[in-house]
Structures are given as structure tokens and as C-alpha cells.
Design an enzyme around this catalytic site. Structure first.
Site, mmCIF file in Angstrom:
data_model
loop_
_atom_site.group_PDB
_atom_site.id
_atom_site.type_symbol
_atom_site.label_atom_id
_atom_site.label_comp_id
_atom_site.label_asym_id
_atom_site.label_seq_id
_atom_site.Cartn_x
_atom_site.Cartn_y
_atom_site.Cartn_z
ATOM 1 N N ASP A 194 3.670 -6.283 3.757
ATOM 2 C CA ASP A 194 3.224 -5.179 4.618
ATOM 3 C C ASP A 194 3.474 -5.487 6.096
ATOM 4 O O ASP A 194 2.897 -4.856 6.977
ATOM 5 C CB ASP A 194 1.720 -4.936 4.355
ATOM 6 C CG ASP A 194 1.196 -3.686 5.015
ATOM 7 O OD1 ASP A 194 2.003 -2.787 5.316
ATOM 8 O OD2 ASP A 194 -0.025 -3.611 5.239
ATOM 9 N N ASP B 112 6.254 1.402 6.413
ATOM 10 C CA ASP B 112 4.906 0.849 6.307
ATOM 11 C C ASP B 112 4.115 1.765 5.391
ATOM 12 O O ASP B 112 3.619 2.786 5.834
ATOM 13 C CB ASP B 112 4.276 0.769 7.700
ATOM 14 C CG ASP B 112 2.839 0.303 7.672
ATOM 15 O OD1 ASP B 112 2.403 -0.180 6.620
ATOM 16 O OD2 ASP B 112 2.161 0.435 8.698
ATOM 17 N N GLU C 285 -5.024 1.951 2.678
ATOM 18 C CA GLU C 285 -5.017 0.743 3.508
ATOM 19 C C GLU C 285 -5.141 1.105 4.974
ATOM 20 O O GLU C 285 -5.826 0.433 5.740
ATOM 21 C CB GLU C 285 -3.721 -0.046 3.275
ATOM 22 C CG GLU C 285 -3.694 -1.429 3.918
ATOM 23 C CD GLU C 285 -3.196 -1.459 5.352
ATOM 24 O OE1 GLU C 285 -3.354 -2.498 6.011
ATOM 25 O OE2 GLU C 285 -2.664 -0.440 5.848
ATOM 26 N N GLU C 286 -4.477 2.183 5.379
ATOM 27 C CA GLU C 286 -4.430 2.541 6.806
ATOM 28 C C GLU C 286 -5.788 2.955 7.350
ATOM 29 O O GLU C 286 -5.999 2.965 8.555
ATOM 30 C CB GLU C 286 -3.410 3.666 7.043
ATOM 31 C CG GLU C 286 -1.967 3.295 6.701
ATOM 32 C CD GLU C 286 -1.350 2.275 7.654
ATOM 33 O OE1 GLU C 286 -2.038 1.833 8.589
ATOM 34 O OE2 GLU C 286 -0.178 1.917 7.443
ATOM 35 N N HIS D 232 4.045 3.249 12.310
ATOM 36 C CA HIS D 232 3.060 4.241 12.762
ATOM 37 C C HIS D 232 3.623 5.213 13.786
ATOM 38 O O HIS D 232 2.861 5.806 14.545
ATOM 39 C CB HIS D 232 1.789 3.576 13.336
ATOM 40 C CG HIS D 232 1.003 2.827 12.301
ATOM 41 N ND1 HIS D 232 -0.321 2.531 12.444
ATOM 42 C CD2 HIS D 232 1.367 2.310 11.105
ATOM 43 C CE1 HIS D 232 -0.750 1.858 11.382
ATOM 44 N NE2 HIS D 232 0.272 1.706 10.567
ATOM 45 N N HIS E 138 0.830 -1.218 0.000
ATOM 46 C CA HIS E 138 0.000 0.000 0.000
ATOM 47 C C HIS E 138 0.858 1.260 0.000
ATOM 48 O O HIS E 138 1.965 1.274 0.524
ATOM 49 C CB HIS E 138 -1.024 -0.005 1.140
ATOM 50 C CG HIS E 138 -0.462 0.051 2.536
ATOM 51 N ND1 HIS E 138 -0.204 1.238 3.177
ATOM 52 C CD2 HIS E 138 -0.131 -0.923 3.411
ATOM 53 C CE1 HIS E 138 0.252 0.993 4.391
ATOM 54 N NE2 HIS E 138 0.323 -0.316 4.567
ATOM 55 N N ASP F 102 -0.263 4.461 0.992
ATOM 56 C CA ASP F 102 -0.537 5.484 2.006
ATOM 57 C C ASP F 102 0.214 5.193 3.298
ATOM 58 O O ASP F 102 0.685 4.078 3.524
ATOM 59 C CB ASP F 102 -2.048 5.553 2.293
ATOM 60 C CG ASP F 102 -2.617 4.264 2.875
ATOM 61 O OD1 ASP F 102 -2.234 3.173 2.389
ATOM 62 O OD2 ASP F 102 -3.414 4.326 3.816
#
Ligand SMILES: [Zn+2]
Length: 399
Positions: A193, A136, A170-171, A375, A78, A80
Site C-alpha cells: 500500500d 492506492d 482503509e482510507e 489521493h 485495500h 477502497d
């Protein structure tokens, strides 16, 4: 500079933070900027049908080479990044990490993580200290892009059809929503991921959400005796009857939970918002039944209709699908082992886009990227892990 490193350093500088509050797809324009960049690079490499669709999904395929007996394998990452901290960083490279505390540009210090000493001597990439790094999942993106470059070089090993996709949002849980499973053309796929090198994940939670609605009876507190039913207090009773040890802060591994993630109320009306999670579908059903039982008990105590529930299923554990295809997991295990990496198989305490895709007919476990501390501002990734992961992907498509 290695190709995967060079790509990663470029991609993380594009701002692609997704935003839950925005309705459209992609939820933020920066994702299409990266999407265009990736589609162009795929085209330049010679990837067939490389394109970005109107929603920002990027697709491309590399035709099979060799005997044509291998399956068509999909690789997905992903674009984003999490909105927990600002996105787009000016990445910093630490050429020969000494295994000690790392002071980032902003003054943020990375220290005290048990994995740090094991990275001594590696080339680390970190963020500037006021944003996510974006490993990520731009590490996954860079690894898949480098895989494409490798498989299109004249000395590439024989391989099956390779289908690649880069997804937006995705997030915020929407990465699979507009994914074109049929057009993608893979027999099965892997999301790239995960975290530390070697992670192989094919179990996630079964998930539901629950709104608890409490209707009270409001009367002037001076005249309330034997009359008032305070909805806030009934809501608190409800919360108090759920097992306190089954909360996120007291659970790990395969333990499910009830999580109160919002509440509001007055004497007249109150609402509790829960998410329910369990790897075991039967145990998730038990949690729903407990919510219903508590609701009924409180209605006996305070009168029918005082408490009502709205329960909605969210996503399911992909294990029940992926388990039907043990070859997919075996292929990944062998690819790790063949490259000297011990597979780390553990349940995801969340969901993945792969879970939704698995239930839509594309079995899709998750592989590591090699990164840590996702994150957050302390996110980091060793270049060696990205290079190794690219090798693992080569083994997966050419086995
Ligand atoms: Zn991710």
C-alpha cells in the site's frame, strides 16, 4: 497484455470510494462489488477458501509447496479509494512516456514533480483527470492477485503458505477493525500500500486526539467590565501557547506535531479539536503533558474549571512490534535487492492498517505499490513498477 496491467485497468473502473459519514462496513456498496469480483477471480484461479465475508473482507490461501519449512506469509491490500476526489476512473495508458508534462483528458496537467523525468520511456497509467486513478490501493490488489496466479501455475517456485486479504474502508481508518487475524492464518504479513517502487515502511506515528473545552462567562458587552470571560479568546490563548513550529506545515520526517483540526465557540463556550502525532511515544506523552500544563495555567489565570481536556489515544507506532522480528524486514529488503530495486526505508507520517494488525499479533510492515501522487487527480503508476512489484512478492513468499 500483462496480467497485472489488465487486472489493474479493470479494478480501477469499479467505484469504491469509502465514506467516513456512513456507519456500516463496508461504508459504501461499491466495495462489495469489487470484493465479489476478487473472490470470484480467486476461486477461478484455484485459491483455497476464497470468500468475501458479510463486511466485504476478501480472504483466500494458497497451501505451501515444497519442504514445508517456510513461514505462512500474508499479503494485504485495500479495495477502497480516498474520498478526496471522486473515484472510479476511465484509465488512460501512455505507452512510451516522453518525460514531459502530461495533459489528461479533462485538461488537468501533470507537471513539475521531481520524479517525472525518471519515468521516461515507461508505460504509464493515469486517470481521466477528474477522479483518482486508484493505484492506492488497487495497484496493490492487482499485484497480489497476479502473484496468486503465478504461484498457482505449474512452474511456480516452492513457497510457504500464502494468505491473501483485501480489506474495505482503509482510507477512513477502519480497514483493520473487522479483520479476522486468526482466520487469516499468517505468521506475519505485509500490506502492499506504499508509493514509489522500493518503499519499505515499518514506522508510523503514535497518535492521540484532544478536545479542549472552554467555559466562559457571557454578559452583555455593555456591562461586561471585569465580569466577562470570553471563551473564544481563552481558546485562542490556548492555541497561542502551543509551539508554532510543531505544526504539520512546519514539520517533516521524524518531527511530531500538534494539529488544530477544528474549532467552534461563542463567549459562553468554545472548543478546540487537536490531533497529536509523534513517532516517539515519549515525545507524544510530552505533547499531552504540554496540553495539560497550558490548561492548568489558563485555569490559574481565569479560574478553576475554565478549561478542561479530553485526551484519547488513537494508534501506536508499529515499530515497537515489528522491530522484534528483524527477519520480516530482512526478507523484504532481500526481495527488493534480488530484483534490482534499492529499498527505500522511511517513516510513515500517518498510520496504517498494518499498525493495528501488528498490535493484534500480526506483525505487518508496508511495501510499495509503485505508484505516485496518491489521493489526487494526478495519481499515476508505471506498468513496469507493478510488474516488478509482482516479482518482489514472488521473491518474498518463495525465499
Ligand atoms: Zn492506501
Amino acid at each position: 497484455m500483462s496480467s497485472v496491467k489488465e487486472r489493474f485497468l479493470r479494478y480501477v473502473q469499479v467505484e469504491t470510494t469509502s465514506c467516513e459519514a456512513n456507519e456500516g462496513c463496508p461504508s459504501t456498496p461499491g466495495q462489495k462489488v469489487l470484493g465479489e469480483m476478487l473472490a470470484r477471480e480467486l476461486r477461478e484461479m484455484g485459491v483455497s477458501g476464497a470468500r468475501m465475508d458479510e463486511h466485504g473482507y476478501v480472504y483466500g490461501t494458497i497451501p505451501a509447496k515444497g519442504d514445508g519449512k517456510r513461514p505462512a506469509i500474508g499479503l494485504i491490500a485495500h479495495m477502497d479509494t480516498s474520498d478526496a476526489v471522486p473515484g472510479a476512473t476511465v484509465p488512460q495508458v501512455i505507452p512510451d512516456y516522453d518525460g514531459k508534462a502530461i495533459r489528461l483528458k479533462s485538461g488537468t496537467v501533470i507537471d513539475g514533480f521531481p520524479f517525472l523525468p525518471s519515468l521516461k520511456g515507461k508505460e504509464l497509467i493515469v486517470a481521466s483527470g477528474d477522479s483518482v486513478l486508484g493505484a492506492d490501493d488497487k495497484a496493490g490488489v492487482a499485484e497480489i492477485m497476479t502473484l496468486c496466479e503465478r504461484m498457482l501455475s505449474p512452474d511456480a517456485p516452492d513457497h510457504g503458505k500464502i494468505c491473501v486479504a483485501f480489506t474495505p474502508d482503509e482510507e477512513i481508518g477502519r480497514g483493520a477493525d473487522l479483520f479476522d487475524v486468526e482466520g487469516f492464518g499468517a505468521d506475519f504479513a505485509y500490506t502492499v500500500d506504499g508509493g514509489a517502487l522500493g518503499e519499505l515502511e515499518y514506522e508510523c506515528f503514535n497518535a492521540a486526539s484532544c478536545r479542549v473545552i472552554v467555559k466562559g462567562i457571557s454578559i452583555h458587552p455593555g456591562n461586561a467590565k471585569n465580569q466577562m470571560v470570553n471563551a473564544c479568546l481563552v481558546a485562542m490563548e490556548f492555541a497561542g501557547m502551543l509551539p508554532p513550529w510543531e505544526r504539520p506545515e512546519h514539520t517533516e520526517k521524524y518531527e511530531g506535531f500538534y494539529h488544530l483540526n477544528g474549532m467552534s465557540g461563542t463567549e459562553e463556550g468554545a472548543e478546540l479539536r487537536y490531533i497529536l502525532r509523534d513517532h516517539d511515544l515519549a515525545k507524544l506523552e510530552e505533547k499531552k503533558a504540554t496540553m495539560t500544563a497550558v490548561c492548568e495555567l489558563l485555569n490559574r489565570r481565569y479560574g478553576e474549571g475554565t478549561v478542561s481536556l479530553e485526551i484519547r489515544d488513537s494508534y501506536r507506532n508499529m515499530k515497537e512490534i515489528v522491530e522484534q522480528y528483524p527477519d520480516i524486514l530482512e526478507r523484504a529488503k532481500q526481495a527488493f535487492l534480488g530484483n534490482g530495486v534499492q529499498p527505500i526505508i522511511k517513516p510513515i507520517r500517518g498510520g496504517t492498517d498494518g499498525a493495528q494488525l501488528s498490535f493484534r499479533g500480526l506483525p505487518c510492515p508496508n511495501l510499495s505499490t509503485g505508484g505516485y501522487n496518491f489521493h489526487g487527480k494526478k495519481e499515476l503508476i508505471p506498468v513496469e513498477a507493478m510488474e516488478k512489484m509482482t516479482e518482489v512478492l514472488v521473491s518474498i513468499v518463495s525465499a
